[in-house]
Design an enzyme around this catalytic site. Structure first.
Site, short mmCIF file in Angstrom:
data_model
loop_
_atom_site.label_atom_id
_atom_site.label_comp_id
_atom_site.label_asym_id
_atom_site.label_seq_id
_atom_site.Cartn_x
_atom_site.Cartn_y
_atom_site.Cartn_z
N ARG A 55 0.84 -1.18 -0.11
CA ARG A 55 0.06 0.13 -0.03
C ARG A 55 0.65 1.26 0.01
NH1 ARG A 55 -2.87 -4.15 1.71
NH2 ARG A 55 -0.80 -4.40 2.77
N THR A 56 1.83 1.48 1.01
CA THR A 56 2.50 2.52 1.03
C THR A 56 3.12 2.87 -0.23
OG1 THR A 56 2.74 2.09 3.47
CG2 THR A 56 3.96 3.79 2.77
N LYS A 84 26.17 -4.54 -2.00
CA LYS A 84 27.35 -4.91 -2.27
C LYS A 84 28.12 -4.08 -0.97
CE LYS A 84 26.60 -2.87 -6.53
NZ LYS A 84 27.19 -2.25 -7.82
N ARG A 105 11.14 3.74 3.70
CA ARG A 105 10.79 2.59 4.76
C ARG A 105 12.03 1.74 5.11
NH1 ARG A 105 5.89 -1.38 4.57
NH2 ARG A 105 4.79 0.78 5.03
N HIS A 133 4.70 5.71 11.82
CA HIS A 133 4.25 5.29 10.50
C HIS A 133 3.22 6.61 10.21
CE1 HIS A 133 3.25 4.14 6.51
NE2 HIS A 133 3.08 2.85 6.60
#
Ligand code: CP
Length: 306
Positions: A55-56, A84, A105, A133
């Site tokens: 969703r986000t 890496k 996120r 959030h």
């Protein structure tokens, strides 16, 4: 009230007036979402998702496109140079050259704060560990306002993983701006952290409960969350708590007819699918509102709206 180029790290960064302004702006985005516009033409949003999301990330990307902008980014660290060995700060200092804002996120609490310290473009916290959030909390408030025509004077119960649920932490803090009564319902092991509880209790009435039975007849909004399996240090602890609560027809027998159920999603098994067909279920409307709220946030942060 200035939003242009502003970081969005915590819901606590906003005053009540600012939150209400974002909610009003979100409403103006609803018709624009149907037609599209080009107010963010030439602007680029980077979506750096070090943790999974449906969703986000997708609503931020859709919001950017509806406003005429574009997106770059990754949603799988395996495909980024992190794999890496590149450190987080170097990644931020690289991406800031390519984008006008970064939606981030990350599994680590504090990642958005660190990113904001180094980035010359605004950072939008799109979920950091179990911490916060904030844009989800704005969606939650917008949905409550839209579905109940008010936020003040409601009795709101939040049930589930109050310990690790970042949406819970942001929403609880956001609700302290309003005249609401809050019920926090969870198994003992998943109670909200003491500091958030204390802070919330100093502003609004809060009652902790271990089950819904006694309070369900009085509740206006039931906010359900899943148990955050990925945050448990010990899988055995998760296994013990799995299935500790589930909302089904039986749970709702004594609920008010107009009580609404919200969930930030994803859901696992904490709401029975049969509930989706009832007038209580508003979690997919809530998902839809994510587009309007994120359009508003991008428009404000990137300077297309005052
Ligand atoms: N509510 C929410 O943050 O959903 P995603 O994890 O799918 O982005």
């Amino acid at each position: 009230m200035e939003f242009h180029n502003r970081n969005i790290i915590s819901i606590q960064d906003f005053t009540k007036e600012e939150i209400n302004h974002i909610l009003k702006t979100s409403q103006t985005m609803e018709p624009i979402a149907s037609t599209g516009t080009d107010t963010l033409k030439g602007k680029i949003l980077a979506t750096l998702f070090f943790e999974p999301s449906t969703r986000t990330r997708l609503s931020f990307e859709a919001a950017m496109q509806k406003l005429g902008g574009t997106t770059i980014g990754f949603n799988d660290v395996e495909t980024a140079s992190t794999k890496k060995g590149e450190n987080f700060v170097d990644t931020i200092r690289t991406v800031e050259n390519y984008a006008d804002a970064i939606a981030l996120r990350h599994c680590l609490e504090g990642a958005a704060v660190v990113a904001a310290e180094y980035a010359k473009v605004p950072i939008i916290n799109s979920g950091t560990g179990a911490q916060e959030h904030p844009t989800q909390a704005l969606i939650d408030l917008y949905t409550i306002q839209k579905e109940k025509n008010q936020i003040d004077n409601l009795k709101i119960a939040i049930i589930g993983d109050l310990r690790y649920g970042r949406t819970v932490h942001s929403l609880t803090r956001a609700l302290t701006n309003y005249n609401v009564e809050l019920f926090l319902v969870s198994p003992e092991a998943l109670r909200i952290q003491e500091n958030i509880l204390k802070e919330t209790k100093s502003k609004i009435p809060v009652t902790e409960k271990q089950n819904l039975d006694e309070i369900i007849p009085n509740i206006d909004v039931l906010y359900v969350t899943r148990i955050q399996r990925e945050r448990f240090p010990d899988p055995a602890e998760y296994a013990k708590l799995k299935g500790a609560y589930r909302i089904d027809q039986k749970t709702l027998k004594t609920a008010k007819k107009d009580m609404i159920i919200l969930h930030p999603l994803p859901r696992v098994d904490e709401i029975a699918p049969e509930i989706d067909q009832t007038p209580h279920a508003r979690y997919f409307q809530q998902v839809g509102n994510g587009l309007f709220v994120r359009m508003a946030i991008l428009s404000l942060v990137l300077g297309a709206t005052k």
